[in-house]
Design a protein around this motif. Structure first.
Motif, short mmCIF file in Angstrom:
data_model
loop_
_atom_site.label_atom_id
_atom_site.label_comp_id
_atom_site.label_asym_id
_atom_site.label_seq_id
_atom_site.Cartn_x
_atom_site.Cartn_y
_atom_site.Cartn_z
N PRO B 308 113.27 6.01 14.94
CA PRO B 308 112.53 5.63 16.15
C PRO B 308 111.24 6.43 16.37
N THR B 309 110.96 7.43 15.55
CA THR B 309 109.97 8.43 15.93
C THR B 309 108.57 7.90 16.25
N GLY B 310 107.98 8.52 17.24
CA GLY B 310 106.57 8.29 17.59
C GLY B 310 105.87 9.62 17.53
N ALA B 311 104.78 9.76 18.28
CA ALA B 311 104.07 11.03 18.35
C ALA B 311 103.36 11.11 19.69
N ALA B 312 103.08 12.35 20.11
CA ALA B 312 102.56 12.56 21.46
C ALA B 312 101.20 11.89 21.68
N VAL B 313 100.26 12.08 20.76
CA VAL B 313 98.90 11.59 21.04
C VAL B 313 98.40 10.54 20.05
N VAL B 314 99.22 10.19 19.05
CA VAL B 314 98.77 9.15 18.11
C VAL B 314 99.80 8.02 18.02
N PRO B 315 99.32 6.77 17.96
CA PRO B 315 100.26 5.68 17.72
C PRO B 315 100.85 5.81 16.32
N LYS B 368 105.62 -0.03 18.76
CA LYS B 368 106.97 -0.02 19.35
C LYS B 368 107.28 1.38 19.89
N ALA B 369 106.89 2.40 19.15
CA ALA B 369 107.17 3.78 19.58
C ALA B 369 106.45 4.09 20.90
N GLU B 370 105.22 3.59 21.05
CA GLU B 370 104.49 3.82 22.31
C GLU B 370 105.15 3.08 23.46
N ILE B 371 105.56 1.84 23.20
CA ILE B 371 106.20 1.04 24.26
C ILE B 371 107.46 1.74 24.76
N LEU B 372 108.21 2.33 23.83
CA LEU B 372 109.49 2.96 24.19
C LEU B 372 109.31 4.41 24.65
N GLY B 373 108.07 4.88 24.71
CA GLY B 373 107.82 6.23 25.22
C GLY B 373 108.16 7.34 24.25
N HIS B 374 108.17 7.03 22.96
CA HIS B 374 108.42 8.09 21.98
C HIS B 374 107.18 8.97 21.86
N GLN B 375 107.36 10.26 22.20
CA GLN B 375 106.22 11.19 22.18
C GLN B 375 106.62 12.47 21.46
N GLU B 376 107.28 12.31 20.31
CA GLU B 376 107.81 13.48 19.60
C GLU B 376 106.68 14.45 19.22
N PHE B 377 107.03 15.72 19.26
CA PHE B 377 106.06 16.77 18.95
C PHE B 377 106.83 17.99 18.46
N SER B 378 106.39 18.57 17.38
CA SER B 378 107.10 19.73 16.83
C SER B 378 106.14 20.56 16.00
N ILE B 379 106.25 21.87 16.11
CA ILE B 379 105.34 22.78 15.42
C ILE B 379 106.07 23.44 14.26
N ASN B 380 105.49 23.37 13.07
CA ASN B 380 106.07 24.02 11.90
C ASN B 380 105.96 25.54 12.03
N ARG B 381 107.05 26.24 11.73
CA ARG B 381 107.06 27.71 11.79
C ARG B 381 107.03 28.30 10.40
#
Lengths: 108, 386
Positions: B308-315, B368-381
């Motif tokens: 399902p993944t999306g992203a915070a600022v990019v479609p 689809k990810a934007e419509i469903l509100g997917h805004q995944e965000f994660s920072i590599n450590r």
């Protein structure tokens, strides 16, 4: 590189050096699979059930030898593999990213 | 000259979305940021786990991802919310993002006087900034300014046979139009790096490509474990992928056939034109977040098993070559290219279908990810928590 896929094949190879073909529908032991291999179609009798997306050997592969798909090395056979067998994690291992082997060597 | 409708940013960048972004500098600010997002419609917060107890390159990486996400041209304005005592410096972060010319405001929770006051203060700022952003209109800009990330995740055998080579066709087309493509996932070129190396535009780039793969593989050695099981994942294996080499060889076709102009760091700004490799993990969210921080406008994401993944600022455009996945997870899938496998659809037709979707999404169509509100965000450590 992948090219267009011809209709009517049960499985296909991607490069003429490939020893494995990817099956495009669930196949059962005893089925004869028609495989698109380069410009030709070859047939292989399945020795095991093989699910969609999994691989079958199109030739015998001896234990310890490398296995090719995309014309490139995808791993090494850990057992004797006969044409028509399912090829997967039970009879092929990766060669790269094997920290476990490095650790074993360091212990010796 | 081909054009797309987009927002013109003060520094000449083009944005295909117009987000008001709320950045917590540290995990301690997450809840305040989330509450502001919930109160002001069409704002985006990027809660994360980091921002404190970090040093050196690891600290810099967190800063770079936060700064890069703020600088992403799909973002029109930024609010930074700090706790007040953390490692990531909110003022420095604001100054870095302001280099783009976009409006940036920041405050810290300790100075404002706790969560309730901080939420209220943030809502006031967000309402005001949102009203200003909503005044911006799109203009026609050259298509050559578009930058797209290509990524695969939840792969199965159809990824290497259908969706990745189809995406490669679309990637080649964007490069031919003068646009930029970035591919990542250093882990997922292990066993295929020699194929990509042949396409590097210079010896330096080739050496750097081999270097980053070697560096990663040494990390696996240090862990003392077989990659298999982690990558390929249990789902990849169930889907028919046997080794990392096989997965990698299927992965690389998604970037098309253009020369690789350079290898860039995780979250580094993606150059304007041509194909680049971003040194990044295979982990879906970390990789996509790195591409967004590098300034990608869109990420095209192929999947076999479905995600399902999306992203915070990019479609994120989801593409599958597995016919049952498209049917079974249709609310997460944007483009079906499975007809390639039945032989009723050529690769170039599939590439054209993906291209059409890219043009529509660039023009404003929601994924689809934007419509469903997917805004995944994660920072590599890359370092331990102290």
């Amino acid at each position: 590189m992948v090219s267009n896929i011809h209709a009517g094949a049960d499985a296909l190879t991607i490069h003429n050096q490939d020893q494995v073909a990817t099956v495009l529908r669930d196949l059962s032991e005893g089925d004869t699979a028609w495989i698109r291999h380069g410009e030709t179609m070859i047939s292989i009798k399945l020795l095991e059930n093989v699910a969609f997306g999994h691989k079958i050997a199109i030739t015998n592969i001896s234990e310890g030898s490398v296995v090719r798909k995309y014309g490139e090395i995808i791993g090494r056979a850990t057992k004797e593999i006969e044409a028509g067998m399912h090829v997967h994690v039970h009879n092929v291992e990766g060669i790269r990213g094997r920290g476990d082997k490095t650790a074993q060597e360091e212990q010796r | 000259m081909k054009t797309i409708p987009a927002y013109m940013r003060p520094n000449g960048d083009i944005g295909i979305r117009n987000h008001l972004l709320i950045i917590p500098t540290v995990i301690c600010s997450n809840q305040v940021c989330n509450r502001i997002m919930q109160s002001v419609p069409d704002t985006v917060a990027i809660p994360h786990q980091h921002g404190c107890s970090q040093i050196g390159a690891d600290k810099d990486r967190t800063f770079d991802v936060l700064a890069g996400t703020g600088k992403n041209p799909n973002v029109g304005g930024v609010i930074i919310i700090s706790l007040g005592c953390e490692v990531v410096d909110p003022k420095r972060l604001a100054d870095e993002i302001r280099k783009t010319g976009k409006p940036v405001e920041w405050f810290d929770i300790q100075s404002v006087g706790g969560s309730v006051k901080a939420i209220g203060h943030g809502i006031e700022i967000a309402k005001r900034m949102k009203a200003e952003l909503d005044k911006l209109t799109k203009t026609d800009v050259p298509l050559s300014k578009l930058k797209i990330g290509v990524k695969c995740g939840g792969s199965d055998a159809t990824s290497g046979l259908a969706s990745n080579p189809a995406l490669g066709e679309a990637a080649d087309r964007l490069v031919a139009e003068g646009g930029g493509i970035v591919i990542g996932e250093t882990t997922e070129i292990i066993g295929a790096e020699h194929v990509l190396a042949e396409r590097c535009a210079s010896e330096t780039t080739k050496e750097k490509l081999f270097h980053i793969v070697d560096r990663f593989e040494k990390e696996v050695d240090r862990m003392g474990a077989d990659m298999r099981g982690g990558n390929p994942s249990p789902g990849n294996i169930a889907g028919g992928l046997t080794t990392i080499e096989e997965k990698s060889l299927g992965c690389i076709s998604k970037c098309g056939t253009a020369p690789i102009e350079g290898v860039i760091e995780y979250a580094e700004r993606i150059p304007e034109h041509g194909l680049y490799f971003m040194d990044s993990p295979g982990n879906d969210i970390e990789c996509v977040s790195g591409m967004a921080a590098g300034g990608a406008h869109i990420v095209c994401f192929t999947t076999g098993l479905g995600t399902p993944t999306g992203a915070a600022v990019v479609p994120v455009i989801k593409i599958t070559g597995n016919p049952s996945t498209f049917r079974h997870m249709e609310d997460n899938m944007d483009v079906d290219v499975s007809d390639i496998l039945s032989g009723s659809f050529s690769l170039s037709e599939a590439g054209a279908r993906i291209w059409q979707e890219i043009m529509e999404v660039a023009g404003g169509k929601l994924t689809k990810a934007e419509i469903l509100g997917h805004q995944e965000f994660s920072i590599n450590r890359i370092g331990p928590s102290l």
